[in-house]
Write an enzyme that holds these catalytic residues in place. Structure first.
Site, mmCIF file in Angstrom:
data_model
loop_
_atom_site.group_PDB
_atom_site.id
_atom_site.type_symbol
_atom_site.label_atom_id
_atom_site.label_comp_id
_atom_site.label_asym_id
_atom_site.label_seq_id
_atom_site.Cartn_x
_atom_site.Cartn_y
_atom_site.Cartn_z
ATOM 1 N N VAL A 252 64.530 -7.888 -46.128
ATOM 2 C CA VAL A 252 64.949 -8.725 -47.246
ATOM 3 C C VAL A 252 65.194 -10.130 -46.702
ATOM 4 O O VAL A 252 65.894 -10.299 -45.705
ATOM 5 C CB VAL A 252 66.251 -8.152 -47.863
ATOM 6 N N CYS A 253 64.616 -11.136 -47.334
ATOM 7 C CA CYS A 253 64.776 -12.513 -46.868
ATOM 8 C C CYS A 253 66.226 -12.959 -47.002
ATOM 9 O O CYS A 253 66.810 -12.878 -48.084
ATOM 10 C CB CYS A 253 63.898 -13.450 -47.679
ATOM 11 N N ILE A 254 66.778 -13.474 -45.917
ATOM 12 C CA ILE A 254 68.205 -13.821 -45.925
ATOM 13 C C ILE A 254 68.519 -14.959 -46.890
ATOM 14 O O ILE A 254 69.507 -14.899 -47.631
ATOM 15 C CB ILE A 254 68.721 -14.128 -44.494
#
Lengths: 102, 130, 129
Positions: B77-79
């Site tokens: 998941v992209c931070i």
């Protein structure tokens, strides 16, 4: 092998299919998924455009998305191939790269 | 073949997450390696374990977690996108002073570099979005 | 051209970021730009394409104060500093929207649909937002 273009929008609402068709070279493929499947049907305002494109392109439609929307394989334009998810995976590996027309 | 996916939409609102799930299942069944599934934009919402869909509906997050466990699939998941949308792991929750985390099992939060790396390492990158 | 000491080990792929959506109405333009900036750190061959409504992303004179959102268009001008210098606009998309190269916030190369199609075929990875 050229590119696989995926289209997931209805051609009656968005320009995704037009984008894919106009940027696909000879030998490329178009796969219609999700709401994109409405572009694969006979007797619509855009059927003629798809039939013409079959001279230079391969056109595929995802069967499960077709069925989910109440459409059957015999409503699909002649020359357009119906594939399942396994067929989708095969197309991704057979073509050099994939471009999603969102 | 080594494949990677980018999922740009959250579950339920758009079919993209479902399509990506079905694609991964079919690819795994054919013996392909899924190098990574990267979740970006609203796609990060696939990674919250706090979603409670009705019992007679599919639970997309649980399905991802199962795939991650059974086939060792890297779900990232992209931070930056996750922080905007309130998806936190334990470390991030602590760092941001939030009372709890909500990342689902099998998901990890990391940077956008993981997407570029997936593009470099995988032989194909398939995008699912809106 | 990279100097010899700048040459990195590892594969270099051709990445193309295709922007087809207008800014502000949805977050795709902004978050796509964030990916592009990160990609600079990987020393890949990166190009950016603005086509369809994506050409509106780089329209000059954006002022988003009135809608309470951040104007991120100046960031396109910073791309050069990250060695991201291949910016392309599709001529047909631009012209059909009544825009010219002078309307763009950053220098771009204008490509016809056919030129862009050939360029797409040369890529290894195409990311569409």
């Amino acid at each position: 092998m050229a590119m696989l273009h995926t289209v997931n929008k209805s051609p009656f609402e968005k320009r995704s299919l037009d984008g894919a068709l106009s940027h696909a070279v000879n030998g490329a493929a178009i796969l219609m998924i999700e709401d994109g499947i409405y572009g694969a049907l006979k007797g619509t305002a855009i059927s003629g455009k798809i039939e013409k494109s079959l001279a230079t392109l391969k056109v595929y439609v995802l069967g499960p998305d077709l069925k989910a929307r109440g459409m059957t394989e015999d409503q699909v334009i002649d020359g357009v191939t119906v594939v399942d998810y396994a067929g989708f995976v095969d197309l991704v590996t057979e073509y050099d790269k994939v471009q999603a027309w969102l | 073949m080594k494949l990677a996916l980018l999922v740009n939409e959250g579950p339920y609102q758009h079919q993209a997450a479902d399509s990506a799930l079905q694609f991964v299942k079919a690819a795994v069944a054919k013996g392909h390696e899924i190098f990574r599934v990267f979740f970006y934009h609203d796609g990060v919402n696939n990674g919250t374990r706090f979603a409670v869909p009705p019992q007679d509906d599919r639970n997309i997050t649980v399905e991802w977690s199962k795939l991650a466990e059974e086939h060792k699939i890297d779900l990232v998941v992209c931070i930056a996108a996750a922080q905007r949308r309130g998806i936190l792991d334990e470390n991030e929750a602590k760092r941001q002073g939030k009372s709890g985390d909500n990342i689902a099992p099998g998901f990890r939060i990391s940077g956008l570099g993981q997407l570029i790396e997936a593009g470099i390492q995988a032989e194909r990158l398939v995008v699912f979005g809106d | 051209m990279a100097e010899p000491w700048e040459e990195e080990e590892g594969p270099v792929k051709k990445f193309m970021f295709v922007n087809r959506k207008a800014p502000y109405g949805t977050i795709y333009a902004l978050e796509s730009l964030e990916v592009v900036l990160i990609s600079a750190a990987f020393d890949q061959d990166v190009s950016l394409v603005f086509m369809d409504d994506g050409v509106y992303q780089i329209k000059k004179g954006q002022d988003s104060k009135g809608i309470g959102m951040k104007n991120f268009s100046p960031t396109y001008r910073a791309l050069e500093g990250y060695d991201i210098e291949k910016l392309f606009v599709e001529k047909e998309s631009m012209e059909s929207r009544g825009l010219t190269a002078e309307d763009m916030i950053v220098p771009v190369e204008i490509l016809s649909k056919d030129e862009l199609t050939s360029l797409m075929e040369e890529q290894d990875v195409i990311l569409t937002f």
